[in-house]
Enzyme design. Structure first.
Site, PDB file in Angstrom:
ATOM      1  N   LEU A  42      55.010  58.036 -18.569  1.00  0.00           N
ATOM      2  CA  LEU A  42      53.835  58.839 -18.925  1.00  0.00           C
ATOM      3  C   LEU A  42      54.090  60.248 -19.212  1.00  0.00           C
ATOM      4  CD1 LEU A  42      51.798  57.699 -15.566  1.00  0.00           C
ATOM      5  CD2 LEU A  42      51.505  56.699 -17.882  1.00  0.00           C
ATOM      6  N   SER A  43      53.232  60.906 -19.688  1.00  0.00           N
ATOM      7  CA  SER A  43      53.560  62.172 -20.230  1.00  0.00           C
ATOM      8  C   SER A  43      53.925  63.150 -19.096  1.00  0.00           C
ATOM      9  CB  SER A  43      52.506  63.011 -20.895  1.00  0.00           C
ATOM     10  OG  SER A  43      51.496  63.041 -19.935  1.00  0.00           O
ATOM     11  N   GLU A  44      53.526  62.706 -17.861  1.00  0.00           N
ATOM     12  CA  GLU A  44      54.182  63.685 -16.458  1.00  0.00           C
ATOM     13  C   GLU A  44      54.014  62.722 -15.534  1.00  0.00           C
ATOM     14  OE1 GLU A  44      55.303  67.399 -17.197  1.00  0.00           O
ATOM     15  OE2 GLU A  44      53.491  66.530 -18.242  1.00  0.00           O
ATOM     16  N   THR A  45      55.124  63.068 -14.474  1.00  0.00           N
ATOM     17  CA  THR A  45      55.174  62.575 -13.035  1.00  0.00           C
ATOM     18  C   THR A  45      55.434  63.812 -12.231  1.00  0.00           C
ATOM     19  OG1 THR A  45      56.487  60.293 -13.929  1.00  0.00           O
ATOM     20  CG2 THR A  45      56.694  61.278 -11.571  1.00  0.00           C
ATOM     21  N   ILE A  66      59.422  70.438 -16.675  1.00  0.00           N
ATOM     22  CA  ILE A  66      58.784  71.511 -17.576  1.00  0.00           C
ATOM     23  C   ILE A  66      58.148  72.357 -16.729  1.00  0.00           C
ATOM     24  CG2 ILE A  66      56.549  70.009 -17.370  1.00  0.00           C
ATOM     25  CD1 ILE A  66      55.888  70.636 -20.354  1.00  0.00           C
TER      26      ILE A  66
END
Length: 259
Positions: A42-45, A66
């Protein structure tokens, strides 16, 4: 390890931006967190650990850690309010970008984020080649923000994803004035191993300051024009941006991982 899959900036599942959320007693190694982010794809965890009265929050993309992520912060807040802090009305996160507070506002969760300072940069032929349409303005903060003449330029854009990494900025956002919203935008993240972020909260820390100044008002209703789509209720307060949206739970999983 429990992993919650939440659709953020969404009113029902399969909308908005999916994020994975892990709430832990202590952090595992950075290597393991990155592996989990890559596996989730996914784009973020997000990984949250209780720290006094607050939570420490870190965000990992499949391309690495990030410094700021809006939708995964919203997703983490939803998980904490729903399962861990049921009586709370606000949660403060300690992050790489400083303290971030999320407040319950009816059905919405409102996040207080820093606004990025933008510097105007020249529009280039390279930008036109990569996006397929020539921007009318370009600005640089952490990310590149390219402004286009028409909403259709953004909605119908088919950029050269193989070349987007040639452009400045960690992420590359495209935006135009909206017809039914104050702004429409899309966010490309090839440098983080994600082609397009469905709804980008940190991107709106660039987009909202731009449109607030351009439109002469601080309240901005923003629409991310990705295939999944999402709406953000935004307000510029000096050097801070509030982003409000809803979230829904898609799944809860057990991760069988070891150091």
């Amino acid at each position: 390890m429990k992993c919650y899959h939440v659709d953020a900036f969404a009113e029902k599942v399969f909308e908005g931006n999916p994020a994975a959320v892990c709430v832990l007693d202590k952090y595992p190694s950075d290597e393991l967190m990155l592996k989990i982010a890559i596996e989730n794809n996914l784009s973020e965890t997000a990984f949250a650990v209780k720290e006094g009265e607050n939570y420490h929050l870190r965000w990992f993309t499949p391309g690495g850690e990030i410094d700021l992520c809006g939708h995964a912060t919203l997703g983490t807040s939803y998980v904490l309010f729903s399962f861990f802090e049921k009586e709370a009305t606000s949660i403060t996160f300690n992050t790489m970008s400083g303290p971030l507070t999320v407040v319950k506002k009816g059905d919405l969760l409102e996040m207080d984020f820093p606004a990025y300072e933008l510097k105007e940069v020249p529009v280039t032929d390279q930008m036109e080649e990569i996006f397929g349409v020539r921007p009318v303005e370009a600005w640089l903060g952490r990310d590149l923000l390219c402004v286009f003449e028409k909403e259709a330029d953004v909605v119908n854009m088919a950029p050269d994803h193989g070349r987007i990494t040639e452009l400045d900025g960690l992420l590359q956002h495209v935006t135009a004035k909206g017809t039914n919203y104050d702004s429409v935008s899309r966010s490309f993240c090839s440098k983080l191993a994600i082609t397009e972020d469905p709804v980008c909260g940190s991107g709106h820390c660039h987009i909202v300051p731009f449109w607030a100044q351009k439109l002469g008002k601080n309240q901005i209703i923003a629409r991310q024009a990705s295939k999944r789509g999402g709406t953000l209720h935004c307000n510029l307060n000096g050097d801070r941006v509030t982003l409000a949206g809803s979230a829904v739970l898609y799944s809860i999983a057990d991760l069988y991982v070891e150091e």
